[in-house]
Design an enzyme around this catalytic site. Sequence first.
Site, mmCIF file in Angstrom:
data_model
loop_
_atom_site.group_PDB
_atom_site.id
_atom_site.type_symbol
_atom_site.label_atom_id
_atom_site.label_comp_id
_atom_site.label_asym_id
_atom_site.label_seq_id
_atom_site.Cartn_x
_atom_site.Cartn_y
_atom_site.Cartn_z
ATOM 1 N N GLU A 33 -20.832 -9.909 0.090
ATOM 2 C CA GLU A 33 -19.918 -8.985 0.776
ATOM 3 C C GLU A 33 -19.445 -9.640 2.072
ATOM 4 O O GLU A 33 -20.262 -10.111 2.858
ATOM 5 C CB GLU A 33 -20.640 -7.645 1.032
ATOM 6 C CG GLU A 33 -19.935 -6.677 1.960
ATOM 7 C CD GLU A 33 -18.507 -6.314 1.532
ATOM 8 O OE1 GLU A 33 -18.325 -5.895 0.385
ATOM 9 O OE2 GLU A 33 -17.583 -6.469 2.358
ATOM 10 N N CYS A 41 -14.822 2.661 0.860
ATOM 11 C CA CYS A 41 -15.160 4.064 0.603
ATOM 12 C C CYS A 41 -16.205 4.586 1.589
ATOM 13 O O CYS A 41 -15.999 5.594 2.258
ATOM 14 C CB CYS A 41 -15.649 4.209 -0.833
ATOM 15 S SG CYS A 41 -16.222 5.861 -1.203
ATOM 16 N N GLY A 181 3.668 10.700 2.285
ATOM 17 C CA GLY A 181 2.967 11.980 2.044
ATOM 18 C C GLY A 181 2.173 11.922 0.760
ATOM 19 O O GLY A 181 2.301 12.786 -0.101
ATOM 20 N N ILE A 184 -3.593 9.809 1.114
ATOM 21 C CA ILE A 184 -4.206 9.523 2.410
ATOM 22 C C ILE A 184 -3.443 10.224 3.522
ATOM 23 O O ILE A 184 -4.039 10.840 4.406
ATOM 24 C CB ILE A 184 -4.275 7.996 2.668
ATOM 25 C CG1 ILE A 184 -5.055 7.315 1.531
ATOM 26 C CG2 ILE A 184 -4.912 7.697 4.013
ATOM 27 C CD1 ILE A 184 -5.295 5.832 1.716
ATOM 28 N N VAL A 270 1.297 4.252 2.894
ATOM 29 C CA VAL A 270 2.300 4.113 1.833
ATOM 30 C C VAL A 270 1.718 3.423 0.601
ATOM 31 O O VAL A 270 2.445 2.836 -0.192
ATOM 32 C CB VAL A 270 3.543 3.357 2.337
ATOM 33 C CG1 VAL A 270 4.285 4.154 3.388
ATOM 34 C CG2 VAL A 270 3.157 1.985 2.870
ATOM 35 N N GLY A 271 0.429 3.503 0.438
ATOM 36 C CA GLY A 271 -0.198 2.919 -0.739
ATOM 37 C C GLY A 271 -1.146 1.790 -0.372
ATOM 38 O O GLY A 271 -1.242 1.390 0.799
ATOM 39 N N ARG A 272 -1.863 1.293 -1.376
ATOM 40 C CA ARG A 272 -2.803 0.196 -1.172
ATOM 41 C C ARG A 272 -2.515 -0.906 -2.187
ATOM 42 O O ARG A 272 -1.955 -0.640 -3.241
ATOM 43 C CB ARG A 272 -4.250 0.710 -1.340
ATOM 44 C CG ARG A 272 -4.616 1.808 -0.351
ATOM 45 C CD ARG A 272 -6.058 2.263 -0.533
ATOM 46 N NE ARG A 272 -7.016 1.207 -0.279
ATOM 47 C CZ ARG A 272 -7.507 0.876 0.916
ATOM 48 N NH1 ARG A 272 -7.143 1.553 1.993
ATOM 49 N NH2 ARG A 272 -8.378 -0.103 1.054
ATOM 50 N N HIS A 444 -22.607 34.967 -11.996
ATOM 51 C CA HIS A 444 -21.782 35.820 -11.141
ATOM 52 C C HIS A 444 -22.548 36.116 -9.854
ATOM 53 O O HIS A 444 -23.740 36.337 -9.905
ATOM 54 C CB HIS A 444 -21.498 37.134 -11.879
ATOM 55 C CG HIS A 444 -20.707 38.108 -11.043
ATOM 56 N ND1 HIS A 444 -19.362 37.934 -10.789
ATOM 57 C CD2 HIS A 444 -21.087 39.247 -10.403
ATOM 58 C CE1 HIS A 444 -18.934 38.934 -10.028
ATOM 59 N NE2 HIS A 444 -19.965 39.733 -9.784
#
Length: 482
Positions: A33, A41, A181, A184, A270-272, A444
Amino acid sequence: MKQADVCVIGAGPGGYVAAIKAAQLGKKVIIVERDKWGGVCLNVGCIPSKALITAAHFYDQLQHADEMGFNVGKTTIDFKKMQVWKSGVVNKLTSGVVQLLKANGCETISGEAQFVSPTDLEVKSSNGGGVERIKATNFIIATGSRPVQIPGFEYDGKTVFNSTDALEQSSLPKRLAVIGGGYIGLEIGSFYQKFGVEVTVIEATKGLLTGVTDPDCAQVIFRKLKKAGVNFLFNAKAVGYKKAGSDLNVIVSVEGKEQKIPCDKILVTVGRKPNSDQLNLQKAGVKIDPKGFIEVNKQLKTNVPHIYAIGDVAGQPMLAHKGMREGIIAAEVIAGKNLVMDVKTIPAVIFTDPEIASAGMMVEEAQSKGFDVGVGQFPYVANGRALTMNSGEGFVKMVVDKKTNVVLGVHIVGAEASQLISEAALAIEMGATAEDIASTIHPHPTLPEMMMEAAEAAFGPPIHIFTRVNRDHATRLPTKSP
Ligand code: NAI
């Protein structure tokens, strides 16, 4: 030179799950990593955003506490302290991931990995430890994605934010312009709005979440946000921004005409895009598609059979739980199991207020596939538990095949929609009919009773709501004998 049966690159939800699974199946695993364990995340995405969304929801409930008989007085926000609390949540989870990896016998290496051949990686240590070589029999690429940048809006973390920056501020701006919109923008824009920030959403398409979610669900969110004071500009393309004293003006082209949106900070969502360009994939011979996603088959194998790719880097939808499932399958295939990724649905949740959750097909999608579509819908306002929670807004919509009553899709907007959707996902995976759900006793008073009643509404009148539609339902008898 280190050696492994499986080398996983990237320790987000896809990568760490794949590593743990492979180790559980007896493989010698190394996981590399370059940044934070747990990936986007856990560190700068799902978890911190949900922490702040929960805090904003709590604050919002405090504003309405008088409806339940509380006199709470004026509540103030200590945003710095809230960030400390949020970081505590994140740290608990990320340290848990490292502990789990180690407990399962995975070797963890902090560094940036690049292929030098189809069987070898070079890892440049993040802690000044130089360069290390890893030879592995199998690789699982789980390097995720990063925010798309648009011309005219260079991220600087101070005035122009990406989602990571927006989750790490220590103070709140007065005005925030949100470009995009989508998932995210709406999640982050909503919680900023609840904290009193004046939010303007600039969206290039004609509406919110067009084609992404059930339009009636999107409409509920749009109306609620608008009522709360969020400004929306549709068919609007953000083209740049200018500084005017201490103000910023976002320049927006709305149907060819230019407008200026004054604000203090700009959030661009606007996105990834997939992180497939920093790994020297050409040295491994791995193919990517024109959008940068690594091409994989149903076993998550790339064109190089011992190299697998999972999660965001391996295609849409860019959702953590899709990456986790793919990680398990890749590990099991490496361990010799003959498995494929073959799911009927990948449920999706948008953590707005109220939440939107969906599994399976939308009405139009089912129609376009040739189904004779039936719909059963049940509103939150007719559910006892929803009213006791002061959450009577929203509905559960079930899409069925009229011929068989098999459940094709479920779309929910309302409180705890994220918790309700798993029953729908199970139903769709199991090929359940609306009768199966309607004849399952639901406790219920609970919100899941709405799933039962929406199922009833798909083939006959439900008990707790009367509509004219009931008359039509009377002619549609269940297809299965009891
Ligand atoms: P998105 O693709 O959901 O939305 C981006 C929006 O920006 C679109 O509606 C698009 O029309 C608009 N846009 C693009 N360029 C524009 C411009 N120049 N001016 C104005 N509008 C413009 O992308 P987002 O929100 O960044 O999310 C990325 C990914 O992250 C999604 O694919 C989603 O799956 C994932 N995600 C999932 C979450 C969840 O599961 N709850 C939460 C957050 C993200």
